[in-house]
Design an enzyme around this catalytic site. Sequence first.
Site, PDB file in Angstrom:
ATOM      1  N   GLU A 178       0.907  -1.229  -0.187  1.00  0.00           N
ATOM      2  CA  GLU A 178       0.129   0.475   0.008  1.00  0.00           C
ATOM      3  C   GLU A 178       0.977   1.254  -0.246  1.00  0.00           C
ATOM      4  O   GLU A 178       0.627   2.410   0.774  1.00  0.00           O
ATOM      5  CB  GLU A 178      -1.139  -0.129   1.317  1.00  0.00           C
ATOM      6  CG  GLU A 178      -1.963  -1.705   0.952  1.00  0.00           C
ATOM      7  CD  GLU A 178      -3.434  -1.526   2.290  1.00  0.00           C
ATOM      8  OE1 GLU A 178      -2.804  -0.491   3.435  1.00  0.00           O
ATOM      9  OE2 GLU A 178      -3.960  -2.322   2.136  1.00  0.00           O
ATOM     10  N   GLU A 285      -5.616 -10.963  -1.179  1.00  0.00           N
ATOM     11  CA  GLU A 285      -6.326 -11.032  -0.325  1.00  0.00           C
ATOM     12  C   GLU A 285      -7.622 -10.406  -0.428  1.00  0.00           C
ATOM     13  O   GLU A 285      -9.079 -10.152   0.067  1.00  0.00           O
ATOM     14  CB  GLU A 285      -6.201  -9.898   0.581  1.00  0.00           C
ATOM     15  CG  GLU A 285      -4.333  -9.542   1.049  1.00  0.00           C
ATOM     16  CD  GLU A 285      -4.178  -8.335   2.123  1.00  0.00           C
ATOM     17  OE1 GLU A 285      -5.475  -7.175   2.655  1.00  0.00           O
ATOM     18  OE2 GLU A 285      -3.112  -7.786   1.533  1.00  0.00           O
TER      19      GLU A 285
END
Length: 396
Positions: A178, A285
């Site tokens: 991220e 994910e």
Amino acid sequence: MSTNRRQFMLQGAAAAASLMSINSFAKAQQSVQTGLAEVFRQDFQIGTALSNKTLVENDSALLSIVAREFNAITTENALKWSEIHPEPGVWNFAPVDNFVEFGRAHNMQMVGHTLMWHRQTPAQLFSETIQQVDHCNSCHSYQKATSKKALLSALETHTTTVLDRYKKDIYTWDVANEVFEDDGQWRESEWYKIIGSNMLEYAFRFAREAHPKSCLIYNDYHVEKPKKYASIIEKLDAVQKKGVKVDGVGIQCHIKVDQNSPSLKDLETAIVALSQSGYRVHITELDIDVLPNAWEHKGRHVNELTDKNELNPYTNALPPSISQQLSERYRSVFELFIKHRDKIDRVSFWGTTDDESWKNGLPIAGRTSYPLLFDRKKQPKPAYFAVKNLRAAPTP
Ligand code: GLA
């Protein structure tokens, strides 16, 4: 799609629900023999995340589902910096050691998540205490941002220590997580503020030097946003131009049941673009949210909110019509993944049963969420069969 299946999908929600529960029951008996990993063996690995709770409590009921259904496992939290390395010189290896032991016993691909992230990282990493003696000879202390040199040294020590310990077993690493905003700009994290735009190069270089033969990937959410994947490709290409190999990109894929959030077309375009640029795609994910968006209330408990019933609508069970939508959405994303199986190495879910999902606690606490393939009683949901039946022979 078979005529039977097409007819089935056209039925009303109630009829579909009862049919699905009969199907689920019949097929649950079969699933003991053939898990998802086996069914998708020719396509990609199928993985899940293992929580610290599961690892520490050695939850055998859950671990037996994991062993049956998956051939890849990711540390949900155990390898995040705050968990494994909460203070300089303090290491908490036990949960990861358990993870590795389980992975070895079941011959699984293991994924280490993650080495560089702006969250779940000790704040003291980014600041140092300066002692100063004033003209009256009294001592004062104040906080100042860690120097770039000190932060890089801490990153190198962390990466080398973790990889040296686990490189025999953990092959794939989410090196950085991220780092970019949805518009492709660098996230103004402490990492970025202190190290600057070569933070990714350092993170991948330290990992590559510690574990030359590993599969090193960059991981993020909303990768399907055009400015975001374009920026990821550009920045990873820049790292590679400096002589540091990057193997792939992890698309987190925390998506919504709504077919437009994101659209399959956007996901597909990103998968193709990453692959054309030479990056293997990992779906890292995956989960599918059926609850309304609550990010504007981030950090609150649902019971404190006036619209708590709207924000947490399925406290007892998922209505059949929503369960049907969830199955449809899972089926369609897996159809896309199968279509691009030559580009995708792994599809990992972010957990196995609904009760263990992060979605029950974030962005607001206290909700009952249904994002995964197994329910709170550890039974496979209709969505499980929607996915599995894309490859498995349908029940006669
Ligand atoms: C991100 C991280 C995961 C996890 C989820 C929510 O996706 O990569 O490790 O923390 O957020 O829990």
